[in-house]
Every structure is written in structure tokens, then in C-alpha cells.
Scaffold this active site. Structure first.
Site, PDB file in Angstrom:
ATOM      1  N   GLY A  47       7.357  -7.319  -5.070  1.00  0.00           N
ATOM      2  CA  GLY A  47       8.072  -8.534  -4.703  1.00  0.00           C
ATOM      3  C   GLY A  47       9.548  -8.271  -4.922  1.00  0.00           C
ATOM      4  O   GLY A  47      10.046  -7.217  -4.543  1.00  0.00           O
ATOM      5  N   HIS A  91       9.197   2.633  -1.699  1.00  0.00           N
ATOM      6  CA  HIS A  91       9.333   2.413  -0.237  1.00  0.00           C
ATOM      7  C   HIS A  91      10.433   3.313   0.320  1.00  0.00           C
ATOM      8  O   HIS A  91      11.186   2.888   1.203  1.00  0.00           O
ATOM      9  CB  HIS A  91       9.673   0.953   0.095  1.00  0.00           C
ATOM     10  CG  HIS A  91       8.648  -0.047  -0.333  1.00  0.00           C
ATOM     11  ND1 HIS A  91       7.464  -0.235   0.336  1.00  0.00           N
ATOM     12  CD2 HIS A  91       8.633  -0.932  -1.356  1.00  0.00           C
ATOM     13  CE1 HIS A  91       6.770  -1.203  -0.269  1.00  0.00           C
ATOM     14  NE2 HIS A  91       7.449  -1.626  -1.287  1.00  0.00           N
ATOM     15  N   SER A 114       5.636  -0.977  -6.165  1.00  0.00           N
ATOM     16  CA  SER A 114       6.918  -1.463  -5.642  1.00  0.00           C
ATOM     17  C   SER A 114       7.834  -1.992  -6.761  1.00  0.00           C
ATOM     18  O   SER A 114       8.265  -1.207  -7.600  1.00  0.00           O
ATOM     19  CB  SER A 114       6.625  -2.519  -4.569  1.00  0.00           C
ATOM     20  OG  SER A 114       7.768  -2.812  -3.836  1.00  0.00           O
ATOM     21  N   ALA A 115       8.117  -3.271  -6.844  1.00  0.00           N
ATOM     22  CA  ALA A 115       8.963  -3.798  -7.929  1.00  0.00           C
ATOM     23  C   ALA A 115       8.355  -3.477  -9.298  1.00  0.00           C
ATOM     24  O   ALA A 115       9.078  -3.167 -10.253  1.00  0.00           O
ATOM     25  CB  ALA A 115       9.157  -5.303  -7.773  1.00  0.00           C
ATOM     26  N   GLU A 122       5.906   5.645   1.014  1.00  0.00           N
ATOM     27  CA  GLU A 122       4.733   4.773   0.972  1.00  0.00           C
ATOM     28  C   GLU A 122       3.459   5.600   1.118  1.00  0.00           C
ATOM     29  O   GLU A 122       3.246   6.234   2.168  1.00  0.00           O
ATOM     30  CB  GLU A 122       4.824   3.724   2.081  1.00  0.00           C
ATOM     31  CG  GLU A 122       6.002   2.771   1.871  1.00  0.00           C
ATOM     32  CD  GLU A 122       6.141   1.758   2.988  1.00  0.00           C
ATOM     33  OE1 GLU A 122       5.531   1.935   4.072  1.00  0.00           O
ATOM     34  OE2 GLU A 122       6.886   0.782   2.789  1.00  0.00           O
TER      35      GLU A 122
END
Lengths: 235, 235
Positions: free
Chosen positions: B90, B159, B122-123, B194
């Protein structure tokens, strides 16, 4: 009376630095023989001197001499005495940190509100909004605040990028990121595509260039604005 | 002994949430019947409850029950008592702000260093590095600090995106942004594409997945690392 140009980008892909907007700048800075340049955003980490040299070469074409703010002993006096001011692009976190560190954020806002002609491109445009919170840049330094100049009553997203069709990349699109901003903030955000700029004359704000801009407001569907749209009532 | 998976993304374009990495997670969390989920990053601004529901559905496939940290009266106890911990993707600024606000940044770091199995995507991966300063996210909230968990002695760019050939967009490429970071910081940055992830077992750090990763170090040319590369000595 405010006299400001807020450009999405300094350069188009097919063109040299500031080339596409130089005729507009000639008119905008017609009463200026000299320009104060704020090179703090340092694109790619280049030095203040290198960056100012690049800007000098572009403005030489319209007979305006450029001096970098780092060349002055006192940056506050440099701003107070400037005939015109240009803040160039690069990293917005770095730019905002340096403006606070040199204690000129508020002075710059007041000076431009009082009528000194201003040009911003990219990061230098980002700071014209209420906050830098819709920048695309990486947080390479920690600024003391995200609040910026507030020359206009909304925020900007320069270099606005439409979603790339058929992309398989799972990172967020620009639109998704701006929607996340609106989950926590109610400030409108204008996505300015490369080649667009805002002209601010007093309280009148007009979209310039040949492209549409994309307007994001909290709890509303995003909308496309035509060139010459009047944004004076957006807040 | 540290037991950590740090993934570039939760999902690949052709696949459902966590699908590509689920066999790895089954092994990673083999001793866990329950998992503590940290939903603070709220992708697209979705609620903690919605986000936790989505994660529960994915982990149900490998018979692990998921509870969101927001469901506990005391988040500190939730972390101390967790069998395993997952922090989802997020917005990294939001995630870091919430971790500090709930006073659990340091406790989470200590808990994972002491051996509670951890997954980040991700985050949730960004925060495994020394700082969040190489995130791609928009600064939608102002965190009290950019310092993060420091589970590994370098930074991540999840990413990671290669420059798009023939693009006419003038915004900075990911590589340019990371180079700007290195104009002011000497922390190595690993660009994780990714489908890649890092496996941390004790002090051993290994690049997993089928893709190469791109390593950026200050004053060095970027280099491509093969899958199964050992990153234990990177710092």
C-alpha cells in the site's frame, strides 16, 4: 498582483531545455533583465553551479542574465531584491528541505504573492501548491514539513502520466496514488501533463498549452479540463 | 534466528493475491496456525477490515488463520504473541506513520530479529530496509521519521521498473531517482523486480525467484544480480 507560470516540465522530449515555453517566458519576464535561479532541487544530483549554468544558457536566448541563489551571501536579500525568480525541477524533498534550511519558504511565498514574477517547473511547480504531498519524487532527504508556498489553493501533480495500456506492472498508477492521497486529504490535485502549464495573474488561474489536464477531487470522479480552463474557483 | 521473506510484490499480473509465492509461504509459515496481519498501508485507501479479509482468503488456502492488528486492544501484545507476522503493501508513508503512532516500530524490529517469521510485500518490504527513502510511494501523510526496521543492512526498491524504451515521458526513471538518493546517502539499494524476493535465514540473505535484481551502490555502476545470489555481505 501575482504573476506566475507553473509548468509541468522544463523540457519536452523533442526539444532543448525550456525551449517549448521560451516565447511565453519572454513575455512573462519582459520587465526583467536578471533572474534569480533557485537550483536546490538538483536533478540527478548535479551541483548548484552546473544547474545554474544550464539555466543561464537557456535564458541567454531571450537576453536575461541568470544568477543562482547559492552565489549570494544572503539568500533572503537575494529573494527580496530579485526582478524575477525561477525554481527548477529535480527532487522536491531536497528542494523543500533546502528552502526550510535557508529559512526562505515563507519569504519566497510572500515575495511572489506581492508580485515578483515567478516560474516553476516540475519540483519548482510542486512547491506552488499547498503541500508537496502529490510529488512523484523519492524521499531522499527528510524535510521539516511537507507544507509549501501555497501560491494557489490546490496541489499539483507535474509530469502527470496516464495509465499505460496493457502494462503488466503491478505498481500503483499515478491516478491510484492520487486517490490514496484523497483517502486522507481534501485538497484538490491537478494532474498537469508535460507541455501544460498554469498561468496565474492576480487571482485568475488559467490552464495553458495544448493539452487537457486531469482534475482529482476528494469523493468525486476525476475530470478532464480543456486548455484555457479557468481554475480560479478551484479550492 | 531471523526468518524473513521480503517480496517485491504481493501479486503478479497473471495471478491472484499472493498466488505466485504461496508454496514458499506454506514452508515459511509451516509452524504457524495463525498469522498477525498489519494492514496499515491500506492500498487504495481500503479499510483495515477489508484488507485483512482479502489476506485471510489467501492464507485460508494454506490453512492459516489471519487476524488484523487493528482487532487487538493492544498492538504491542499482538506483536509479542504472534506466531508469524505479515505486513502488506500500500502506501509506505502511511504504514510508517502508523507504526510510529502505535509505538511498535522498534518492537516489531526486535520481535522479527528474535525469530518470529515475517513476510513483507511491497510497502511491507520497504520497511525491512534501513530507511523508507527508496519507496516509490506518494507522501500522502508526514511520518515522524523515515527510519524503518533495519532487518537487513541495505535499502529496497520494490516493484523495480526498468526504463521503458522509446518512452517520451520526461519524468525521472527509477534508476535516476535511486541515483539521486545516492547523491546524499551511501546505503546500497536493491531494485527487486516483481516476482523476486529475498529470503533471510539468520544472517544469510539470498535472492529468490526467477528474475535478476538490480543493485545500486554509491559511486559504483549498477549491476545485475542472478537469482540465488548471496547478499549476506552487502552493506
Amino acid at each position: 498582483m501575482k504573476s506566475i507560470i507553473i509548468a509541468s516540465t522544463s523540457s519536452l522530449h523533442a526539444g532543448s531545455y525550456l525551449e517549448y515555453i521560451l516565447p511565453t517566458l519572454q513575455e512573462h519576464f519582459k520587465n526583467c533583465k536578471t533572474l534569480l535561479f533557485i537550483p536546490y532541487a538538483r536533478p540527478g544530483g548535479i551541483s548548484h553551479t552546473e544547474y545554474t549554468q544550464k539555466v543561464s544558457e537557456a535564458f541567454a536566448k531571450i537576453n536575461i542574465a541568470v544568477k543562482g541563489i547559492h552565489e549570494f551571501e544572503n539568500p533572503e536579500n537575494a529573494i527580496k531584491n530579485a526582478e524575477g525568480i525561477f525554481t527548477g525541477g529535480g527532487n522536491t524533498f531536497l528542494l523543500v528541505t533546502q528552502l526550510y534550511k535557508n529559512n526562505i519558504m515563507q519569504l519566497l511565498a510572500e515575495t511572489v504573492k506581492n508580485g515578483t514574477p515567478y516560474l516553476g517547473t516540475s519540483a519548482g511547480s510542486n512547491i506552488c501548491g499547498l503541500s508537496m504531498q502529490t510529488t512523484n519524487d523519492m524521499p531522499i532527504v527528510y524535510p521539516p514539513s511537507f507544507q509549501t508556498l501555497g501560491l494557489i489553493p490546490f496541489n499539483l501533480n507535474p509530469h502527470y502520466l496516464d495509465p499505460i495500456e496493457q502494462s503488466t506492472h503491478m505498481g500503483e498508477t499515478r491516478e491510484t496514488r492520487i486517490k490514496e492521497f484523497h483517502a486522507f486529504n481534501n485538497i484538490p490535485v491537478l494532474g498537469l501533463r508535460e507541455g501544460s502549464w498554469l498561468e496565474v495573474k492576480g487571482e485568475k488561474i488559467t490552464l495553458k498549452g495544448n493539452l487537457k489536464a486531469r482534475l482529482f477531487q476528494q469523493n468525486k470522479t476525476a475530470e478532464e479540463l480543456e486548455p484555457e480552463s479557468d481554475l480560479s474557483n478551484l479550492k
